[in-house]
Design an enzyme around this catalytic site. Structure first.
Site, short mmCIF file in Angstrom:
data_model
loop_
_atom_site.label_atom_id
_atom_site.label_comp_id
_atom_site.label_asym_id
_atom_site.label_seq_id
_atom_site.Cartn_x
_atom_site.Cartn_y
_atom_site.Cartn_z
CG ASP A 2 22.11 99.67 34.84
OD1 ASP A 2 22.27 99.29 33.66
OD2 ASP A 2 21.00 99.95 35.32
CG HIS A 24 20.45 107.61 27.28
ND1 HIS A 24 20.64 106.76 26.21
CD2 HIS A 24 19.92 106.85 28.27
CE1 HIS A 24 20.24 105.55 26.54
NE2 HIS A 24 19.80 105.57 27.78
#
Length: 224
Positions: A146, A150
């Protein structure tokens, strides 16, 4: 729903697998798992129903179309049980779990820690325990990193505004060793299978994730 039905029909015709994350868009439009913590923090909650309703719908469509479906990032104990029943029935389904759901729970959000804003959201300890058990007994086929990094400016916001996701690739193996092998839930050969040959089989990646064979490409990972 009609588009999904048609897609599964077409996929079944050509022998393709369809990868989906089970989440009802109407119920799952929140930022934290529904429960006491989300209520105290005033965060919009995502109920387990968002996952289980989506799973039940998908299984009905699989029964009708015969399609093969891979379910990405299970997050709940109820979801694990539905997958277990579907596999016992012989439906063509496989699934994975994120290292985040294996390692963390909703209380790790702390005081609006935006790093813990994830999709699916972190659920309660009973869900984490069921996910670990499902991975150990084979109900859950594989582990996903996963990996969704960011930039700081995308995470440095109020919890419900920050983009969902966190780093996962570098920590994946260490997390699974820590929560599955070191706790006695899983042995090393099973860990290797869940993180190499199982993903290769699900993704239909030829020649990957299998023992060394004369005349075939050698794929190696050295773990210190």
């Amino acid at each position: 729903l009609l588009v999904l039905h048609r897609s599964l029909q077409y996929a079944s015709t050509f022998g393709y697998a369809v990868w989906l994350r089970p989440n009802d868009a109407w119920l799952g439009n929140g930022v934290a798992a529904k429960g006491p913590l989300a209520t105290r923090l005033g965060l919009s909650g995502v109920p387990v129903l968002a996952e289980t309703i989506a799973l039940s719908t998908l299984f009905e469509l699989v029964r009708d179309t015969g399609a093969r479906v891979h379910l990405c990032r299970l997050s709940s104990a109820a979801g694990v049980e539905l997958v277990r029943r579907a596999k016992a029935e012989g439906l063509g389904v496989s699934c994975d779990v994120s290292i985040n759901q294996l390692h963390l729970i909703d209380v790790d959000i702390g005081y609006f820690n935006a790093a813990m804003r994830l999709t699916p959201p972190l659920r309660q300890q009973r869900d984490r325990d069921a996910l670990r058990a499902g991975l150990a007994d084979g109900t859950i086929d594989s582990v996903g990193t996963d990996h969704a990094p960011h930039a700081p400016q995308d995470k440095d916001h109020p919890f419900d505004v920050a983009l969902p996701g966190m780093l996962g690739l570098e920590q994946a193996l260490a997390v699974v060793i820590d929560v599955m092998v070191n706790t006695g839930r899983m042995d090393w050969p099973t860990l290797v299978e869940r993180m190499s040959s199982a993903p290769a089989r699900i993704g239909q990646v030829a020649g990957q994730g299998r023992p060394l064979t004369i005349g075939e490409p050698a794929t190696l990972v050295l773990v210190d």
